[in-house]
Write an enzyme that holds these catalytic residues in place. Sequence first.
Site, PDB file in Angstrom:
ATOM      1  N   GLY A  41      -2.382  -2.774  -0.163  1.00 42.33           N
ATOM      2  CA  GLY A  41      -1.986  -4.102   0.297  1.00 42.33           C
ATOM      3  C   GLY A  41      -2.510  -5.164  -0.650  1.00 42.33           C
ATOM      4  O   GLY A  41      -1.931  -5.448  -1.693  1.00 42.33           O
ATOM      5  N   GLY A  42      -3.666  -5.745  -0.301  1.00 36.53           N
ATOM      6  CA  GLY A  42      -4.228  -6.869  -1.053  1.00 36.53           C
ATOM      7  C   GLY A  42      -4.239  -6.685  -2.564  1.00 36.53           C
ATOM      8  O   GLY A  42      -3.813  -7.578  -3.310  1.00 36.53           O
ATOM      9  N   GLU A  46      -3.550   5.549   7.147  1.00 38.25           N
ATOM     10  CA  GLU A  46      -4.228   4.265   7.008  1.00 38.25           C
ATOM     11  C   GLU A  46      -5.069   3.997   8.256  1.00 38.25           C
ATOM     12  O   GLU A  46      -4.530   3.517   9.270  1.00 38.25           O
ATOM     13  CB  GLU A  46      -3.207   3.135   6.854  1.00 38.25           C
ATOM     14  CG  GLU A  46      -2.296   3.284   5.651  1.00 38.25           C
ATOM     15  CD  GLU A  46      -1.692   1.932   5.247  1.00 38.25           C
ATOM     16  OE1 GLU A  46      -1.937   1.515   4.118  1.00 38.25           O
ATOM     17  OE2 GLU A  46      -1.014   1.310   6.078  1.00 38.25           O
ATOM     18  N   SER A  85      -7.918  -0.827   2.072  1.00 44.22           N
ATOM     19  CA  SER A  85      -8.905  -1.371   1.131  1.00 44.22           C
ATOM     20  C   SER A  85      -9.045  -0.545  -0.147  1.00 44.22           C
ATOM     21  O   SER A  85     -10.151  -0.349  -0.650  1.00 44.22           O
ATOM     22  CB  SER A  85     -10.261  -1.545   1.822  1.00 44.22           C
ATOM     23  OG  SER A  85     -10.134  -2.507   2.869  1.00 44.22           O
ATOM     24  N   GLU A 138       0.482  -2.827  11.327  1.00 41.84           N
ATOM     25  CA  GLU A 138       0.761  -4.232  11.688  1.00 41.84           C
ATOM     26  C   GLU A 138       2.050  -4.333  12.501  1.00 41.84           C
ATOM     27  O   GLU A 138       2.175  -5.188  13.381  1.00 41.84           O
ATOM     28  CB  GLU A 138       0.819  -5.089  10.413  1.00 41.84           C
ATOM     29  CG  GLU A 138      -0.586  -5.298   9.847  1.00 41.84           C
ATOM     30  CD  GLU A 138      -0.664  -5.491   8.340  1.00 41.84           C
ATOM     31  OE1 GLU A 138       0.377  -5.778   7.717  1.00 41.84           O
ATOM     32  OE2 GLU A 138      -1.773  -5.344   7.789  1.00 41.84           O
ATOM     33  N   GLY A 180      -7.305  -4.170   4.954  1.00 41.93           N
ATOM     34  CA  GLY A 180      -7.611  -5.577   4.686  1.00 41.93           C
ATOM     35  C   GLY A 180      -9.039  -5.978   5.017  1.00 41.93           C
ATOM     36  O   GLY A 180      -9.357  -7.160   5.057  1.00 41.93           O
ATOM     37  N   HIS A 186       4.062   0.811   9.992  1.00 44.32           N
ATOM     38  CA  HIS A 186       2.783   0.253   9.545  1.00 44.32           C
ATOM     39  C   HIS A 186       2.012  -0.251  10.763  1.00 44.32           C
ATOM     40  O   HIS A 186       2.617  -0.730  11.725  1.00 44.32           O
ATOM     41  CB  HIS A 186       3.038  -0.889   8.553  1.00 44.32           C
ATOM     42  CG  HIS A 186       1.781  -1.353   7.885  1.00 44.32           C
ATOM     43  ND1 HIS A 186       0.894  -2.197   8.510  1.00 44.32           N
ATOM     44  CD2 HIS A 186       1.253  -1.069   6.673  1.00 44.32           C
ATOM     45  CE1 HIS A 186      -0.139  -2.411   7.687  1.00 44.32           C
ATOM     46  NE2 HIS A 186       0.054  -1.744   6.567  1.00 44.32           N
ATOM     47  N   ASN A 194       2.253  -2.586  -1.057  1.00 42.18           N
ATOM     48  CA  ASN A 194       2.837  -3.204   0.128  1.00 42.18           C
ATOM     49  C   ASN A 194       2.467  -4.689   0.082  1.00 42.18           C
ATOM     50  O   ASN A 194       1.333  -5.056   0.383  1.00 42.18           O
ATOM     51  CB  ASN A 194       2.264  -2.521   1.381  1.00 42.18           C
ATOM     52  CG  ASN A 194       2.667  -3.209   2.668  1.00 42.18           C
ATOM     53  OD1 ASN A 194       3.564  -4.062   2.677  1.00 42.18           O
ATOM     54  ND2 ASN A 194       2.011  -2.851   3.763  1.00 42.18           N
ATOM     55  N   TRP A 195       3.428  -5.505  -0.323  1.00 42.23           N
ATOM     56  CA  TRP A 195       3.126  -6.939  -0.502  1.00 42.23           C
ATOM     57  C   TRP A 195       3.000  -7.671   0.836  1.00 42.23           C
ATOM     58  O   TRP A 195       2.573  -8.821   0.872  1.00 42.23           O
ATOM     59  CB  TRP A 195       4.222  -7.596  -1.346  1.00 42.23           C
ATOM     60  CG  TRP A 195       4.283  -7.122  -2.768  1.00 42.23           C
ATOM     61  CD1 TRP A 195       3.501  -6.168  -3.358  1.00 42.23           C
ATOM     62  CD2 TRP A 195       5.175  -7.595  -3.789  1.00 42.23           C
ATOM     63  NE1 TRP A 195       3.853  -6.019  -4.676  1.00 42.23           N
ATOM     64  CE2 TRP A 195       4.877  -6.874  -4.976  1.00 42.23           C
ATOM     65  CE3 TRP A 195       6.194  -8.545  -3.820  1.00 42.23           C
ATOM     66  CZ2 TRP A 195       5.566  -7.098  -6.164  1.00 42.23           C
ATOM     67  CZ3 TRP A 195       6.881  -8.755  -5.012  1.00 42.23           C
ATOM     68  CH2 TRP A 195       6.573  -8.038  -6.171  1.00 42.23           C
ATOM     69  N   LYS A 196       3.416  -7.029   1.908  1.00 42.75           N
ATOM     70  CA  LYS A 196       3.410  -7.680   3.238  1.00 42.75           C
ATOM     71  C   LYS A 196       4.156  -9.023   3.142  1.00 42.75           C
ATOM     72  O   LYS A 196       5.066  -9.154   2.333  1.00 42.75           O
ATOM     73  CB  LYS A 196       1.980  -7.824   3.758  1.00 42.75           C
ATOM     74  CG  LYS A 196       1.216  -6.493   3.692  1.00 42.75           C
ATOM     75  CD  LYS A 196      -0.083  -6.494   4.417  1.00 42.75           C
ATOM     76  CE  LYS A 196      -0.735  -5.125   4.279  1.00 42.75           C
ATOM     77  NZ  LYS A 196      -1.973  -4.996   5.010  1.00 42.75           N
TER      78      LYS A 196
HETATM   79  P1  PGA Z   1      -5.107  -3.258   2.169  1.00 44.35           P
HETATM   80  O1  PGA Z   1      -3.774  -2.928   3.000  1.00 44.35           O
HETATM   81  O2  PGA Z   1      -5.013  -2.509   0.860  1.00 44.35           O
HETATM   82  O3  PGA Z   1      -5.078  -4.752   1.968  1.00 44.35           O
HETATM   83  O4  PGA Z   1      -6.259  -2.791   2.991  1.00 44.35           O
HETATM   84  C1  PGA Z   1      -3.237  -1.638   3.028  1.00 44.35           C
HETATM   85  C2  PGA Z   1      -1.992  -1.607   3.888  1.00 44.35           C
HETATM   86  O5  PGA Z   1      -1.929  -2.304   4.892  1.00 44.35           O
HETATM   87  O6  PGA Z   1      -1.039  -0.866   3.569  1.00 44.35           O
END
Ligand code: PGA
Length: 247
Positions: free
Chosen positions: A229-230, A164, A208, A97, A170, A95, A8-10
């Site tokens: 994500g990251g 999640e 994470s 967010e 993150g 998600h 997930n590149w956001k």
């Molecule tokens: P993260 O994000 O790996 O940076 O914790 C995961 C996500 O939001 O899907």
Amino acid sequence: MKKLIAGNWKMNGSLAMVAELTQAVVSKAQELDDVCDFLLCPPAVYIRDVTRFAQSSAVQVGGQDCSCEESGAYTGEVSAAMLRDTGCDYVILGHSERREHHKETSALVAAKAEQALRHNLTPIICIGESENERTRGKEKTVVGQQIDESLPAALSENIVIAYEPVWAIGTGKSATPDDIADMHQFIREKLQEKLADSAMIRILYGGSVKPGNATELFSVPDVDGALIGGASLKADQFLAIGAAVKD
Ligand code: PGA
């Protein structure tokens, strides 16, 4: 079940990064094709570029959100049909967010999931408790309610669930293997109650995930992949997480 390694590149990236990252993933994905499926979810404006680079490879592409509407006067929205049209197979929905910053409710997520299925996209439905909810021992109540309310009414096995915990996203703080095992078993049981044919629904863990914790994560029962994500923004890290499936 073959694990799904989803990036997930956001709201990150540029045309230059899209080219480099996608080509790096595509060139390695073939070697790991027998153990995992790779999925890249770039920002909507880069989907077409990613699908071009991933063409005739095993790497699949997904959106990060879609509208619950078919088409029309919804400025700024992207429809499920458009994602399909530009080469997507999946779409991330609900998600945390989006639930937090865009006030998305579980009912809206369910409507979006219906729309995704209508256009042959597999919705990746995200659920997870906040730190405060876990501290109060409410994590299963919250996740259970999210499952009850966020799944499409016409439930099929063509969905993916991403657990999640919000406090792990993150932050570098991943949930423990025991907590993940416990929650994934709970989610698996909830799915079984709703759909007799639910054994093939993949349940991903997200929050994470890094090369350093991936091996342990993939040894947890009912963890059928990861939403990353990251670490999905660096090809070597993302690919190392995929390679950890073999450990
Ligand atoms: P993260 O994000 O790996 O940076 O914790 C995961 C996500 O939001 O899907």
